[in-house]
Design an enzyme around this catalytic site. Structure first.
Site, PDB file in Angstrom:
ATOM      1  N   CYS A  91       5.453 -29.693 -45.530  1.00 35.04           N
ATOM      2  CA  CYS A  91       6.849 -29.695 -45.062  1.00 35.04           C
ATOM      3  C   CYS A  91       7.789 -30.247 -46.124  1.00 35.04           C
ATOM      4  O   CYS A  91       8.999 -30.065 -46.033  1.00 35.04           O
ATOM      5  CB  CYS A  91       6.966 -30.510 -43.785  1.00 35.04           C
ATOM      6  SG  CYS A  91       5.921 -29.863 -42.479  1.00 35.04           S
ATOM      7  N   HIS A 134      13.332 -34.613 -42.551  1.00 36.46           N
ATOM      8  CA  HIS A 134      12.538 -33.478 -42.059  1.00 36.46           C
ATOM      9  C   HIS A 134      12.390 -33.635 -40.549  1.00 36.46           C
ATOM     10  O   HIS A 134      12.022 -34.710 -40.060  1.00 36.46           O
ATOM     11  CB  HIS A 134      11.178 -33.489 -42.752  1.00 36.46           C
ATOM     12  CG  HIS A 134      10.168 -32.621 -42.085  1.00 36.46           C
ATOM     13  ND1 HIS A 134      10.463 -31.325 -41.691  1.00 36.46           N
ATOM     14  CD2 HIS A 134       8.886 -32.843 -41.722  1.00 36.46           C
ATOM     15  CE1 HIS A 134       9.398 -30.810 -41.113  1.00 36.46           C
ATOM     16  NE2 HIS A 134       8.433 -31.704 -41.115  1.00 36.46           N
ATOM     17  N   ASN A 173       9.854 -28.173 -35.208  1.00 33.64           N
ATOM     18  CA  ASN A 173       9.541 -28.476 -36.606  1.00 33.64           C
ATOM     19  C   ASN A 173       9.409 -27.153 -37.371  1.00 33.64           C
ATOM     20  O   ASN A 173       8.434 -26.434 -37.198  1.00 33.64           O
ATOM     21  CB  ASN A 173       8.228 -29.278 -36.629  1.00 33.64           C
ATOM     22  CG  ASN A 173       7.759 -29.609 -38.035  1.00 33.64           C
ATOM     23  OD1 ASN A 173       8.241 -29.049 -39.018  1.00 33.64           O
ATOM     24  ND2 ASN A 173       6.802 -30.511 -38.124  1.00 33.64           N
TER      25      ASN A 173
HETATM   26  O1  UT7 Z   1       5.712 -31.751 -40.240  1.00 32.89           O
HETATM   27  C1  UT7 Z   1       4.588 -32.321 -40.812  1.00 32.89           C
HETATM   28  C2  UT7 Z   1       4.435 -33.714 -40.393  1.00 32.89           C
HETATM   29  N1  UT7 Z   1       4.027 -33.778 -39.016  1.00 32.89           N
HETATM   30  C3  UT7 Z   1       4.396 -34.808 -38.284  1.00 32.89           C
HETATM   31  O2  UT7 Z   1       5.121 -35.657 -38.753  1.00 32.89           O
HETATM   32  C4  UT7 Z   1       3.837 -34.927 -36.901  1.00 32.89           C
HETATM   33  C5  UT7 Z   1       3.599 -36.365 -36.633  1.00 32.89           C
HETATM   34  N2  UT7 Z   1       2.936 -36.628 -35.336  1.00 32.89           N
HETATM   35  C6  UT7 Z   1       3.584 -36.501 -34.165  1.00 32.89           C
HETATM   36  O3  UT7 Z   1       4.710 -36.035 -34.092  1.00 32.89           O
HETATM   37  C7  UT7 Z   1       2.885 -37.065 -32.944  1.00 32.89           C
HETATM   38  O4  UT7 Z   1       1.716 -37.714 -33.353  1.00 32.89           O
HETATM   39  C8  UT7 Z   1       2.545 -36.006 -31.878  1.00 32.89           C
HETATM   40  C9  UT7 Z   1       3.815 -35.513 -31.216  1.00 32.89           C
HETATM   41  C10 UT7 Z   1       1.781 -34.856 -32.495  1.00 32.89           C
HETATM   42  C11 UT7 Z   1       1.675 -36.662 -30.789  1.00 32.89           C
HETATM   43  O5  UT7 Z   1       2.372 -37.787 -30.243  1.00 32.89           O
HETATM   44  P1  UT7 Z   1       1.631 -39.193 -30.145  1.00 32.89           P
HETATM   45  O6  UT7 Z   1       2.590 -40.115 -29.511  1.00 32.89           O
HETATM   46  O7  UT7 Z   1       1.106 -39.556 -31.502  1.00 32.89           O
HETATM   47  O8  UT7 Z   1       0.474 -38.878 -29.130  1.00 32.89           O
HETATM   48  P2  UT7 Z   1      -1.098 -39.119 -29.283  1.00 32.89           P
HETATM   49  O9  UT7 Z   1      -1.712 -38.068 -30.132  1.00 32.89           O
HETATM   50  O10 UT7 Z   1      -1.345 -40.567 -29.642  1.00 32.89           O
HETATM   51  O11 UT7 Z   1      -1.561 -38.915 -27.811  1.00 32.89           O
HETATM   52  C12 UT7 Z   1      -1.147 -39.787 -26.714  1.00 32.89           C
HETATM   53  C13 UT7 Z   1      -1.642 -39.220 -25.408  1.00 32.89           C
HETATM   54  C14 UT7 Z   1      -3.110 -38.848 -25.440  1.00 32.89           C
HETATM   55  O12 UT7 Z   1      -3.646 -39.069 -24.134  1.00 32.89           O
HETATM   56  P3  UT7 Z   1      -4.480 -40.396 -23.801  1.00 32.89           P
HETATM   57  O13 UT7 Z   1      -5.642 -40.376 -24.750  1.00 32.89           O
HETATM   58  O14 UT7 Z   1      -3.547 -41.547 -24.073  1.00 32.89           O
HETATM   59  O15 UT7 Z   1      -4.840 -40.212 -22.367  1.00 32.89           O
HETATM   60  C15 UT7 Z   1      -3.108 -37.364 -25.717  1.00 32.89           C
HETATM   61  O16 UT7 Z   1      -4.270 -36.720 -25.250  1.00 32.89           O
HETATM   62  O17 UT7 Z   1      -0.959 -37.999 -25.111  1.00 32.89           O
HETATM   63  C16 UT7 Z   1      -1.891 -36.931 -24.945  1.00 32.89           C
HETATM   64  N3  UT7 Z   1      -1.297 -35.723 -25.490  1.00 32.89           N
HETATM   65  C17 UT7 Z   1      -0.534 -34.894 -24.751  1.00 32.89           C
HETATM   66  N4  UT7 Z   1      -0.164 -34.915 -23.459  1.00 32.89           N
HETATM   67  C18 UT7 Z   1       0.637 -33.935 -23.016  1.00 32.89           C
HETATM   68  C19 UT7 Z   1      -1.342 -35.247 -26.771  1.00 32.89           C
HETATM   69  N5  UT7 Z   1      -0.633 -34.127 -26.875  1.00 32.89           N
HETATM   70  C20 UT7 Z   1      -0.116 -33.870 -25.631  1.00 32.89           C
HETATM   71  C21 UT7 Z   1       0.713 -32.878 -25.111  1.00 32.89           C
HETATM   72  N6  UT7 Z   1       1.067 -32.940 -23.808  1.00 32.89           N
HETATM   73  N7  UT7 Z   1       1.177 -31.869 -25.869  1.00 32.89           N
END
Ligand code: UT7
Length: 332
Positions: A118, A259, A289
């Protein structure tokens, strides 16, 4: 890396294009186990624009490019170089830039792609400004363009909620008397974290086979939470030091173009840098994104709001697969 010297490079015009098709969080929640509320709260995204089948990265790039050329009052024949930042090229070769150069009839121009996650858009701006500063190029078309939707696994809720398709473009030229100019840039990479955002299938490491298809290697994979933590840790101190190395206090930057990866990342970084929220440009709600295109699209929309004043400083920053990151400062 540091402060530009030589011929000052100016943004002469901008363009953007996003496909008409819109897909909302509600739409996605019918495809995977997620909800509008989760996506909104965790990312700030409300909808994204997706290409129609057969609409390629070179197509969206060309549309943004034509508008930027018109806005700049520059003809394709005037261009010395066409640079396209993309992570979703139509084909691995030829690159998108030569195709766009051909579509536009930019007959004197060279063309190359920048593929740096990105951050590619910021890298491409820095390349273009450097080429002008050195005197080798007079006019450069820089495009950030992505059609990521065919590369996304629409059954993977970790990634499919995030990405959108679209393109933004700018024409750079030698600054005229009283025109804007790029001030400084700093481009970095932490390749030890190369496994955090990947697209592994179909090339040298994993040549295409039945197995690569079955393993889902022909899709974007992301260790989202690790990326989130990496960016939160690295980006604020990097940006503070970048500003200081440029002889500018962070408070003296009027407009911040992060970004558009995740609104929470942007807000946290801004808070740690002590930036007032109204100085931070956010349009992730509408586009998701768009990877290498995101800072171009944010700039395009911002310029049409007529908020920028002569002498304002604009900082563009991005981070992504590599892990690469970087920044570039422009004085309007
Ligand atoms: O452009 C290139 C660079 N990319 C980025 O900068 C992306 C950076 N990362 C992010 O934006 C975030 O990490 C995400 C949006 C991808 C994920 O958010 P997060 O707050 O880091 O969530 P997580 O992966 O820590 O997951 C938290 C919880 C988990 O459930 P449990 O284990 O706490 O029960 C996941 O399974 O949320 C769950 N989860 C979801 N729930 C509903 C993960 N994805 C989803 C979803 N819908 N889409």
């Amino acid at each position: 890396m540091g402060v530009f010297s030589g011929v000052p490079a100016s943004i002469m015009g901008t363009g953007m294009y996003v496909p008409k098709k819109v897909i909302t969080n509600e739409d996605i929640s019918k495809m995977v186990d997620t909800s509008d509320e989760w996506i909104r709260e965790r990312t700030g995204i409300l909808r994204r624009h997706l290409a129609e089948k057969g609409e390629l990265t070179s197509d969206v790039a060309e549309k943004a490019a034509r508008e930027a050329l018109e806005d700049a009052g520059v003809t394709p024949e005037d261009l010395d170089m066409v640079i396209v930042a993309t992570n979703s090229p139509d084909t691995i070769f030829p690159g998108v830039a030569p195709k766009v150069q051909g579509m536009l009839g930019a007959n004197r121009a060279g063309a190359f792609d920048v593929q740096s996650g990105c951050t590619g858009g910021v890298y491409a701006m820095a390349m273009a400004a450097s080429g002008i500063a050195s005197g080798i190029w007079k006019k450069v078309l820089v495009i950030g363009a992505e059609v990521l939707s065919p590369l996304v696994d629409w059954t993977d809720r970790n990634t499919c909620i995030l990405f959108g398709d679209g393109a933004g473009a700018m024409v750079l030229g030698a600054a005229e008397e009283g025109g804007g100019r790029f001030i400084s840039t700093e481009l970095r990479s932490d390749g030890e974290k190369h496994d955090q955002i990947t697209f592994r299938g179909g090339l040298v490491e994993n040549p295409a086979s039945q197995e690569t298809v079955e393993k889902g290697l022909h899709y974007v994979e992301m260790k989202g939470n690790e990326v989130f933590r990496f960016v939160n840790r690295i980006i604020p101190p990097f940006l503070r030091q970048f500003c200081l190395n440029s002889g500018i206090e962070p408070e003296a930057i009027e407009w911040w173009f992060f970004h558009q990866a995740n609104q929470r990342i942007i807000e946290r970084a801004a808070e740690r840098l002590g930036i007032q929220p109204e100085k931070v440009i956010i349009n992730i709600d509408e586009y998701g994104n768009t990877s290498a295109a995101s800072v171009f699209i944010a700039l395009y929309e911002f310029l049409r709001e007529d908020r920028v004043k002569k002498g304002d400083r604009l900082l563009f920053t991005a981070f992504g697969a590599g892990m690469t990151y970087g920044g570039i400062i422009y004085e309007a």
